[in-house]
Design an enzyme around this catalytic site. Structure first.
Site: not given
Ligand SMILES: *[C@@H]1O[C@H](CO)[C@@H](O)[C@H](O)[C@H]1NC(C)=O
Ligand SMILES: *[C@@H]1O[C@H](CO)[C@@H](O)[C@H](O)[C@H]1NC(C)=O
Ligand SMILES: *[C@@H]1O[C@H](CO)[C@@H](O)[C@H](O)[C@H]1NC(C)=O
Ligand SMILES: *[C@@H]1O[C@H](CO)[C@@H](O)[C@H](O)[C@H]1NC(C)=O
Ligand SMILES: *[C@@H]1O[C@H](CO)[C@@H](O)[C@H](O)[C@H]1NC(C)=O
Ligand SMILES: *[C@@H]1O[C@H](CO)[C@@H](O)[C@H](O)[C@H]1NC(C)=O
Ligand SMILES: *[C@@H]1O[C@H](CO)[C@@H](O)[C@H](O)[C@H]1NC(C)=O
Ligand SMILES: *[C@@H]1O[C@H](CO)[C@@H](O)[C@H](O)[C@H]1NC(C)=O
Ligand SMILES: *[C@@H]1O[C@H](CO)[C@@H](O)[C@H](O)[C@H]1NC(C)=O
Ligand SMILES: *[C@@H]1O[C@H](CO)[C@@H](O)[C@H](O)[C@H]1NC(C)=O
Length: 881
Positions: A536-537, A539-542, A544, A558, A654
């Site tokens: 899906l995308g 992010g900062g975390f990893g 998704v 995620k 954030d």
């Protein structure tokens, strides 16, 4: 050698065995059948639990009532069934129902659905008392206020009375205030044996174990009935008395939730001979909460529940226990203190000693007296007792009931109406539950333990902070703002929703504290082994991924980088935060996976993606101004909840348009708490050393002072508001220097009075001028340079709701049609001078009252799902509901 408390226990067990034999002889009291009276209705109708309710029209209980039948004008979606809520009986003068009963003890449950009836009867004007033969149950009772205070559309109050004659009289008496009337939707009468007087409670005041006998004639009111560590239990699941049991997690103090678990597969719950099986259902004993696996952590904290009650009464607290997991099978493996209101109520509580073995149930009773008036908190806490050198340093609790005892002098059980909550309903998802999450509990022990150990250390810190905060609140005479809405009235929303599986879809169905543990294999299956087409995308975390679990439920998965040191911290932070925070406008965490050092979080899937995807650089159709306003209001509500609704202030850190997600119904949800941190008091040094957040949204004061406050989120949200209005990036490096930062540029334009020139061209002519002024003024204040000049999130929310109202009233009078676009109706953009009185009368009046009514408007929205504009019209025309 036998320990003195053991001896006492054995004596006591013998005594209660004798007592229960004596009781069994008197079995007449349960002879009569339950009565379910559907007030204002006729005929027999079933409710959601298939209980048959008799209409009171021309029934033998109400031979002479006539004329005051009322039908609710609106069926709130949270009602479990129309029966008995959609009809009511209104009384303008005293009226007495007379129920033929066998003498003895019985539950009397009064059901209320305060709303508008017959299109003209507003239950907000009802103000009344209810008395039985000789006992005041309710006095100057305001059902609307009670519903508001508990954020529930409907509720019931449960009393237990001992009727000594062959008829129970229930008198509804409108207060003497002019125009008052009384109403009731349903009356339940359920006979029970004596379930209160044994074992004789001991007094928890002073800790010297003085016995406090319960007079058998005494009336009681149920304040709390909690299935500790377990799911809500509906009246149907209870053995014959139709009691409701709620989940306990909303009442846990601080962040230390301990661990919840359910019984081992090969343990059978058994009631000892001294305890009748109707004391509490098996499901209560089959789940529990303990402090956790780590002795050192347990020694440093108290597992604490806070239960708001009416001050000035004496309370009976009943603790239900059962050891349900190996290896605890023997005496002196687990021994703990029970504290009530900071006093020792019990030391060396050893469940095996009291119950006789694993799977055996037991319960203890204590009495505590409170002083003062209004509301007060009961503190219930557990802590390991090391005096007998137990094997584990831990405590356990399976169920907790709190009953208010009749004031014998005044024959009274009535307290004051509960105060309206200062904040939105704290558990608006109602701890919604679904059968399938039952399997979650054991996983909490097996899977979450490792992470919890670390988390609990943080929790202990939080507890200390909370306590400090709470004390300050008390000292300044303010009510504790972070407090959970008291559920003294047993809103049944929890058990009510549990039967329906496909209601709101996007709400997580987990109880607030439980977080499902997924195996890595399950995650692989859900994402087709992290197939790229499921991405899906990033992010900062990893990454998704879109995943599918439980054959059909879509989730967002995620996957973090397993080796990141910092990630571990954020991972645990996020689990801890999210699993406790449940709100319509927050993305719900469903579960996590930490097998094989993976850090995987599973969230509700948000079908419409991020807010930014609908603003600019997108092929998506543009959002209308009203939609944008509604989304901003939703996000503001989520942030407001983070700041004030939880037990400690949570700063998001954030806030940006990619962290505001939209579900399939376009409901805005704030996401990504990986960077969240509990309130400003927590660990300042740590917070200030790591600058997080996204450029373009960062609070300038944060840079200067290295200090993070809720107002940093307000700043970022101000940038979001401008982004929504102007449909451009917070930072656009390719633009001329003065325009790079949206916050700076929009602020400059706003101050020059030309903000209208840089708004999204698609919005030109579509925004009502007054709405635009309000919106721009709000955004401007949010991005004020100094945090003290910024409004609180609550004020922001209120102003946005107001802006929406202005937009809607203009659209209604249809002065903003497609035809009157940019060319014909240029926006009038006046500069608002903060030092000049506003020329707009409406704005001035409402702004000055905003502080006092903010809470109410939000509370109402949360409670009955009204749109902000409905609320607003209620506020504007207080008599016109
Ligand atoms: C209790 O039951 C007995 C018969 O079992 C009967 O004689 C007596 O009247 C009953 N008492 C009451 C109070 O109903
Ligand atoms: C009461 O219990 C006795 C036995 O303990 C039984 O014989 C009698 O029928 C019961 N009476 C009622 C009314 O249930
Ligand atoms: C509800 O109760 C009636 C009898 O009172 C019974 O016939 C019916 O099957 C029950 N329905 C359900 C769904 O349990
Ligand atoms: C009952 O409470 C509601 C909400 O607080 C309030 O609007 C209403 O005026 C109250 N009614 C009476 C009769 O006091
Ligand atoms: C109505 O009932 C209340 C309380 O029971 C009592 O104080 C009051 O006097 C009664 N009013 C009338 C008119 O009987
Ligand atoms: C009800 O009260 C009477 C005393 O008036 C007492 O003898 C009786 O045991 C009580 N019943 C219950 C079920 O507590
Ligand atoms: C409780 O025990 C009685 C017999 O003592 C039995 O008939 C009843 O089914 C039991 N109820 C539950 C809920 O186990
Ligand atoms: C129950 O299962 C546990 C392991 O979960 C085992 O240690 C214990 O011996 C079993 N007990 C019985 C009575 O089967
Ligand atoms: C119990 O102690 C805490 C501080 O440890 C305090 O905040 C709280 O008010 C006390 N509760 C009661 C009921 O005294
Ligand atoms: C737990 O609560 C008791 C009673 O309020 C208090 O004395 C004790 O200090 C508390 N312990 C911890 C670790 O907070």
């Amino acid at each position: 050698m036998m320990h003195p408390s053991l001896l006492a226990t054995i004596q006591w067990l013998t005594l209660s065995a004798l007592l229960s034999i004596a009781m069994a002889a008197d079995n007449n009291s349960t002879a009569s059948a339950p009565i379910f009276l559907n007030c204002g209705a006729s005929g027999v109708q079933p409710d959601s639990y298939n209980r048959s309710w008799d209409g009171d029209a021309s029934s033998k209980f109400a031979p002479s009532v006539k004329g005051n039948v009322a039908r609710a004008s609106y069926q709130d979606p949270s009602l479990p069934s129309p029966v008995p809520y959609m009809t009511a009986r209104f009384f303008t003068s005293n009226y007495t129902y007379s129920f033929p009963v066998s003498p003895g003890r019985m539950f009397v449950r009064l059901h209320f659905y305060p709303t508008n009836y017959n299109g003209n009867l507003d239950s907000a004007n009802a103000y009344f008392g209810v008395t039985t033969n000789n006992l005041i149950l309710l006095d100057n009772f305001n059902a609307s206020q009670t519903a508001l205070a508990t954020s529930s559309a409907y509720f019931f109050r449960e009393f237990s009375v001992n009727v000594t004659s062959s008829s129970l009289k229930l008198t509804f008496a409108p207060s003497t205030r002019n125009g008052s009337y009384a109403f009731v939707n349903g009356i339940e009468i359920v006979p029970t044996p004596d379930i209160f007087t044994t074992p004789t409670p001991t007094s928890a005041n002073g800790g010297d174990n003085v016995q406090y006998g319960i007079d058998p004639v005494m009336g009681l009111q149920t304040m709390y009935r909690l299935n500790v560590g377990g799911q809500p239990i509906s009246p149907q699941g209870d053995s014959g008395f139709y009691r409701s049991w709620d989940n306990d997690s909303p009442y846990i103090y601080g962040a230390a939730y301990g661990v919840t678990f359910s019984k081992d597969g090969n343990v059978t719950i058994k009631y000892p001979n001294t305890e009748p099986n109707y004391t509490a259902p098996v499901a209560v004993y089959a789940t529990a909460r303990s402090m956790g696996p780590t002795a050192q952590i347990n020694l440093n904290y108290n597992l604490t529940w806070i239960l708001p009650v009416d001050a000035g009464f004496t309370y009976l607290l009943r603790f239900h226990f059962c050891e349900i997991q190996y290896p605890i099978t023997k005496v002196n493996q687990r021994s703990f203190f029970i504290y009530i209101n900071n006093q020792t109520a019990q030391n060396q509580m050893d469940v095996i000693v009291w119950s006789g073995g694993i799977g055996r149930t037991t319960y203890t009773n204590y009495v505590v007296t409170t002083v003062g008036s209004g509301q007060t908190d009961l503190w219930v806490a557990l802590h390991p007792d090391l005096s007998s050198k137990p094997e584990y340093f831990d405590a356990i609790l399976n169920g907790l009931e709190v009953f208010k005892l009749q004031d014998l002098g005044r024959n009274n059980l009535a307290g004051l109406n509960p105060p309206l909550p200062p904040k939105p309903g704290v558990n608006p998802n109602g701890g919604s539950s679904r059968g399938k999450s039952k399997s979650v509990a054991p996983a909490a022990i097996g899977g979450a333990v490792g992470g919890l150990a670390v988390l609990l250390i943080a929790c202990v810190g939080l507890c200390i902070i909370c306590r400090r905060k709470k004390k300050v609140a008390k000292d300044t005479g303010k009510s504790d703002e972070g407090r959970w809405t008291p559920l003294t009235d047993f809103t049944k929303s929890q058990s009510a929703t549990s039967g329906k599986t496909t209601n709101t879809g996007s709400h997580s169905m987990l109880p607030a504290n439980l977080c499902r543990h997924f195996s890595f294999a399950e995650i692989q299956a859900a994402t087709n082994n992290f197939d790229k087409s499921f991405l899906l995308g990033k992010g900062g975390f990893g990454n998704v991924y879109l995943g599918e679990i439980d054959s059909g439920t879509r989730v967002a998965i995620k996957r973090g980088n397993p080796l990141s040191e910092q990630g571990v911290h954020e991972f645990q932070n996020e689990i801890e935060m999210l699993s406790k925070l449940r709100h319509r406008h927050l993305v719900s965490l469903i579960g996590y996976c930490e097998d094989r050092n993976e850090m995987i979080l599973v969230y509700d899937y948000m079908a419409h993606g991020t807010l930014r995807e609908h603003l600019y650089n997108t092929k998506n159709p543009p959002l209308s101004w009203k939609q944008r306003l509604e989304i901003c209001i939703g996000a503001a509500r989520g942030l407001y909840y983070l700041h004030t609704g939880a037990k400690q202030t949570i700063i998001h850190r954030d806030v940006k348009t990619t962290n505001i997600l939209l579900d399939d119904k376009w409901v805005a949800k704030v996401s990504d708490f990986g960077l969240s941190k509990a309130g400003p008091n927590v660990d300042n040094t740590h917070v200030s050393t790591v600058v997080k957040g996204s450029f373009g949204y960062l609070d300038p004061e944060y840079f200067r002072r290295q200090q993070l406050t809720e107002k940093s989120d307000v700043y970022s949200f101000g940038v979001v508001l401008f982004e929504v209005l102007c449909a451009r990036n917070a930072l656009s490096p390719s633009l001329p220097k003065e325009q790079v930062s949206l916050a700076d540029w929009a602020l400059r334009c706003q101050k020059k009075g030309v903000l209208g020139e840089i708004i999204d061209p698609l919005l030109k002519g579509k925004i009502a001028p007054q709405c635009f002024l309000k919106f721009a003024e709000t955004a401007e204040k949010c991005v004020a340079d100094r945090s003290v000049d910024r409004p609180s999130m609550g004020d922001v929310l209120w102003n946005l709701e107001f802006a929406l109202q202005l937009q809607e009233s203009t659209e209604d009078s249809s002065s903003l049609t497609e035809g009157t676009s940019a060319s014909t109706s240029p926006l009038v953009v006046a500069r608002l001078h903060s030092d000049e009185p506003s020329t707009d009368v409406t704005t001035t009046t409402t702004t000055t009252t905003s502080l006092s009514i903010t809470d109410r408007s939000i509370a109402s929205v949360e409670s009955d799902g009204l749109t902000p504009s409905n609320i607003f019209s209620q506020l504007m025309t207080p008599d016109g509901r």
